[in-house]
Design a protein around this motif. Structure first.
Motif, mmCIF file in Angstrom:
data_model
loop_
_atom_site.group_PDB
_atom_site.id
_atom_site.type_symbol
_atom_site.label_atom_id
_atom_site.label_comp_id
_atom_site.label_asym_id
_atom_site.label_seq_id
_atom_site.Cartn_x
_atom_site.Cartn_y
_atom_site.Cartn_z
ATOM 1 N N ILE A 51 0.853 -1.182 0.000
ATOM 2 C CA ILE A 51 0.000 0.000 0.000
ATOM 3 C C ILE A 51 0.892 1.235 0.000
ATOM 4 O O ILE A 51 1.798 1.352 0.817
ATOM 5 N N ALA A 52 0.622 2.166 -0.911
ATOM 6 C CA ALA A 52 1.408 3.405 -1.030
ATOM 7 C C ALA A 52 2.840 3.086 -1.421
ATOM 8 O O ALA A 52 3.778 3.292 -0.660
ATOM 9 N N CYS A 53 3.018 2.601 -2.642
ATOM 10 C CA CYS A 53 4.337 2.118 -3.080
ATOM 11 C C CYS A 53 5.314 3.243 -3.377
ATOM 12 O O CYS A 53 6.511 2.985 -3.526
ATOM 13 N N GLY A 54 4.843 4.482 -3.469
ATOM 14 C CA GLY A 54 5.756 5.590 -3.731
ATOM 15 C C GLY A 54 6.521 5.400 -5.026
ATOM 16 O O GLY A 54 5.944 5.070 -6.062
ATOM 17 N N SER A 55 7.821 5.574 -4.982
ATOM 18 C CA SER A 55 8.645 5.455 -6.186
ATOM 19 C C SER A 55 8.677 4.033 -6.742
ATOM 20 O O SER A 55 9.036 3.828 -7.901
ATOM 21 N N GLY A 56 8.350 3.054 -5.909
ATOM 22 C CA GLY A 56 8.401 1.651 -6.321
ATOM 23 C C GLY A 56 9.717 0.974 -6.014
ATOM 24 O O GLY A 56 9.876 -0.232 -6.268
ATOM 25 N N PRO A 67 12.029 -14.137 -4.090
ATOM 26 C CA PRO A 67 11.540 -14.520 -5.419
ATOM 27 C C PRO A 67 10.272 -15.358 -5.394
ATOM 28 O O PRO A 67 9.567 -15.432 -6.412
ATOM 29 N N ALA A 68 9.956 -16.000 -4.262
ATOM 30 C CA ALA A 68 8.733 -16.810 -4.181
ATOM 31 C C ALA A 68 7.553 -16.012 -3.636
ATOM 32 O O ALA A 68 6.451 -16.554 -3.503
ATOM 33 N N LEU A 69 7.772 -14.735 -3.350
ATOM 34 C CA LEU A 69 6.709 -13.866 -2.852
ATOM 35 C C LEU A 69 6.196 -13.028 -4.019
ATOM 36 O O LEU A 69 6.964 -12.312 -4.666
ATOM 37 N N ILE A 70 4.913 -13.135 -4.323
ATOM 38 C CA ILE A 70 4.315 -12.367 -5.415
ATOM 39 C C ILE A 70 3.955 -10.986 -4.879
ATOM 40 O O ILE A 70 3.095 -10.855 -4.009
ATOM 41 N N TRP A 71 4.608 -9.961 -5.397
ATOM 42 C CA TRP A 71 4.525 -8.604 -4.846
ATOM 43 C C TRP A 71 3.641 -7.727 -5.732
ATOM 44 O O TRP A 71 3.930 -7.534 -6.907
ATOM 45 N N GLN A 72 2.575 -7.170 -5.149
ATOM 46 C CA GLN A 72 1.652 -6.296 -5.868
ATOM 47 C C GLN A 72 1.774 -4.865 -5.350
ATOM 48 O O GLN A 72 1.284 -4.542 -4.274
ATOM 49 N N PRO A 73 2.430 -3.964 -6.094
ATOM 50 C CA PRO A 73 2.495 -2.564 -5.663
ATOM 51 C C PRO A 73 1.184 -1.842 -5.995
ATOM 52 O O PRO A 73 0.566 -2.086 -7.042
ATOM 53 N N THR A 74 0.786 -0.918 -5.118
ATOM 54 C CA THR A 74 -0.380 -0.075 -5.384
ATOM 55 C C THR A 74 -0.109 1.330 -4.858
ATOM 56 O O THR A 74 0.709 1.532 -3.967
ATOM 57 N N ASP A 75 -0.836 2.280 -5.409
ATOM 58 C CA ASP A 75 -0.744 3.662 -4.945
ATOM 59 C C ASP A 75 -1.965 4.401 -5.472
ATOM 60 O O ASP A 75 -2.721 3.880 -6.314
#
Length: 216
Positions: A51-56, A67-75
């Motif tokens: 939540i609130a990924c900023g620059s990413g 690498p086994a964690l599926i990461w979903q950025p949002t903002d």
């Protein structure tokens, strides 16, 4: 409009015309100290929502490390979403999803059950109702035993932990009276009301904390 991500720090582009990647100096400084804590306390596989990924840059760094964690950025800010996606495309990471818009105060985040929610440097630069929305959403969308990981400055027992944080708090409130460094005990109380048990408070450099909750 909700201010999210590392907007309390300067972010710059490497090329104004062609490159949408933003770079926040604070992210460069704190990503490794945060990563050390993440390695000890979060699941290393499953579904993660930022939540609130900023620059990413955080999502990029942590996706490489898990690498086994599926990461979903949002903002909520278009420039932040574009930056996160530009970082993702530059690195071509298979476990980092395309960033998308998410308003933390919405009642349905339209996400699958989550193993991890990650949030850094948001609640002091957004109105209190955004903190309420974050904790409510975490209570709804985390799996049992899922982790909410929060990073940023806090007051403890309504007292600032440093003179610099007190000055920072005054600066924030001068920009927007609804902003400000939150009292940790208040945040923990709201988290508990949403089924989130406070597990750890870890002191970090620059008078920040990692705060870790578990969904019960």
């Amino acid at each position: 409009m909700i201010n999210t991500g590392n907007t309390s720090h300067t972010a710059t582009k490497s090329d104004e015309n062609t490159d949408k990647r933003l770079y926040a100096p604070s992210s460069a400084r704190n990503k490794e100290p945060i990563l050390k804590v993440l390695k000890e306390y979060i699941p290393t596989s499953g579904q993660a929502l930022e939540i609130a990924c900023g620059s990413g840059e955080h999502g990029l760094h942590f996706s490489k490390s898990f690498p086994a964690l599926i990461w979903q950025p949002t903002d909520i800010e278009t420039a932040h979403i574009d930056s996160a996606n530009a970082h993702r495309e530059a690195e071509n990471l298979s476990n980092m999803k395309e960033a998308h818009y998410l308003d933390v105060t919405s009642q349905n985040w339209e996400t699958e059950p989550l193993d991890l929610i990650y949030n850094a440097n948001m609640i002091h630069i957004s109105p209190w109702f955004c903190t309420l929305g974050l904790l409510s959403g975490a209570g709804r969308h985390l799996k049992s035993d899922g982790i909410l990981f929060m990073y940023g400055p806090y007051k403890i027992d309504n007292q600032h932990t440093s003179d610099s944080n007190a000055q920072f708090d005054m600066s924030l409130k001068s920009r927007d009276s609804s902003w400000g460094i939150r009292n940790l005990e208040d945040v923990i109380s709201i988290a508990e009301q949403n089924g989130l048990q406070h597990k750890h408070s870890i002191e970090m450099p620059a008078n920040n904390f990692c705060i870790i909750y578990k969904k019960i």
